[in-house]
Motif scaffolding. Structure first.
Motif, PDB file in Angstrom:
ATOM      1  N   UNK A 116       0.793  -1.232   0.000  1.00  0.00           N
ATOM      2  CA  UNK A 116       0.000   0.000   0.000  1.00  0.00           C
ATOM      3  C   UNK A 116       0.825   1.281   0.000  1.00  0.00           C
ATOM      4  N   UNK A 117       2.093   1.187   0.412  1.00  0.00           N
ATOM      5  CA  UNK A 117       2.923   2.400   0.456  1.00  0.00           C
ATOM      6  C   UNK A 117       4.374   2.005   0.178  1.00  0.00           C
ATOM      7  N   UNK A 148       3.683   2.796  -9.311  1.00  0.00           N
ATOM      8  CA  UNK A 148       2.892   2.033  -8.348  1.00  0.00           C
ATOM      9  C   UNK A 148       1.603   1.561  -9.006  1.00  0.00           C
ATOM     10  N   UNK A 149       1.304   0.277  -8.856  1.00  0.00           N
ATOM     11  CA  UNK A 149       0.048  -0.266  -9.398  1.00  0.00           C
ATOM     12  C   UNK A 149      -0.846  -0.811  -8.300  1.00  0.00           C
ATOM     13  N   UNK A 150      -0.526  -0.495  -7.057  1.00  0.00           N
ATOM     14  CA  UNK A 150      -1.366  -0.884  -5.926  1.00  0.00           C
ATOM     15  C   UNK A 150      -2.083   0.345  -5.385  1.00  0.00           C
ATOM     16  N   UNK A 208      -0.675   4.550  -9.890  1.00  0.00           N
ATOM     17  CA  UNK A 208      -0.280   5.491 -10.931  1.00  0.00           C
ATOM     18  C   UNK A 208       0.812   6.455 -10.538  1.00  0.00           C
ATOM     19  N   UNK A 209       1.139   6.562  -9.261  1.00  0.00           N
ATOM     20  CA  UNK A 209       2.198   7.472  -8.829  1.00  0.00           C
ATOM     21  C   UNK A 209       3.567   6.895  -9.187  1.00  0.00           C
ATOM     22  N   UNK A 210       4.539   7.790  -9.421  1.00  0.00           N
ATOM     23  CA  UNK A 210       5.897   7.376  -9.761  1.00  0.00           C
ATOM     24  C   UNK A 210       6.818   7.480  -8.550  1.00  0.00           C
ATOM     25  N   UNK A 211       7.762   6.558  -8.491  1.00  0.00           N
ATOM     26  CA  UNK A 211       8.766   6.555  -7.430  1.00  0.00           C
ATOM     27  C   UNK A 211      10.131   6.746  -8.065  1.00  0.00           C
ATOM     28  N   UNK A 212      10.895   7.714  -7.612  1.00  0.00           N
ATOM     29  CA  UNK A 212      12.284   7.867  -8.024  1.00  0.00           C
ATOM     30  C   UNK A 212      13.128   6.873  -7.221  1.00  0.00           C
TER      31      UNK A 212
END
Length: 261
Positions: A34-35, A81-83, A88-92
């Motif tokens: 979830x995070x 992120x697909x959870x 849809x958020x991106x992680x650097x």
């Protein structure tokens, strides 16, 4: 499961330990967690996430390590992120996400380990942990769990057949374990016993005995975990400064809930 393997090792069932080979292979946690962002930031990554299970098992089974050499890399600079709830958020990605290397142990054994968030792999096959001795091999169960199976292969278990180069034989996945024998688990708490180490510490404090998941073990394991990236960055073998003496194996008390007398 790990305690069953330790008893087999301590009883000399596979002789002296020659080497070990273990791997945790997956494509990261952003599909289900979830995070998941913290996995890709400083102090994250697959070695710091899952490595503690594998390396703690290694030092419990083999003993003190004396040095590490590693090669590490970052394959993807960002993750999507697909959870839920961050779909849809991106992680650097700030850290290496594929870490591999070797651990040299004080008794002469050598272990290879690979942890990765960069590889597509079937979920049920993402753990591999094998222990090699002078008299046989043990397939160690996933150290992230508490059960089995524990599989043992000794020379007398070799399946008779045509004497040819094994590399030239046709293989299907299940045949890799042909001839292995499953050893029943010899200890209690094969369910998801996440607080077992804490319970052991509490019992130790009450009775005055040493507890098993002690600071010396954690310090040694932590130095090993952090030495892979350091070795890769500096291009050298990293001698370890910490020392480790294996703690006592678990007792098999017949009363569930009572760790020892």
């Amino acid at each position: 499961g790990i305690q069953t393997v330790r008893k087999l090792v301590d009883d000399g069932y596979i002789g002296d330990i020659v080497a070990a080979n273990c791997a945790m292979i997956c494509h990261g946690h952003e599909t289900w967690h979830p995070d998941p962002e913290f996995y890709y930031k400083r102090a994250g990554g697959p070695m710091m996430d899952m490595g503690p299970y594998y390396v703690t098992a290694l030092v419990q089974l083999i003993g003190e390590a004396k040095g590490v050499i590693g090669m590490t890399k970052k394959t993807f600079s960002e993750r999507i992120i697909t959870s839920e709830p961050h779909y849809g958020e991106k992680i650097d990605v700030d850290i290496d996400t594929h870490l591999t290397g070797s651990i040299a142990f004080a008794n002469g054994a050598v272990a290879q380990i690979c942890t990765t968030f960069d590889v597509h792999y079937a979920p049920g096959a993402q753990c591999r942990f094998e222990l090699y001795g002078t008299k046989g091999t043990i397939c160690v169960p996933d150290p992230n769990t508490f059960g089995g199976p524990v599989l043992v292969y000794r020379p007398e278990d070799q399946v008779s057949g045509q004497a040819i180069d094994p590399g030239l034989m046709a293989h299907n996945a299940p045949q890799y374990y042909t001839g292995y024998k499953e050893v029943p688990l010899l200890f209690d708490y094969n369910e998801n016993s996440r607080a077992l180490g804490l319970s052991d510490m509490c019992k130790a404090l009450r009775t005055g005995r040493d507890f098993r998941a002690n600071y010396q073990q954690q310090h040694h394991v932590l130095e090993i975990l952090t030495s892979f990236e350091k070795s890769s960055r500096e291009g050298r073998y990293i001698p370890l400064k910490t020392h480790y003496t294996r703690t006592a194996p678990m007792q098999n008390n017949p009363m569930h809930g009572i760790l020892d007398d």
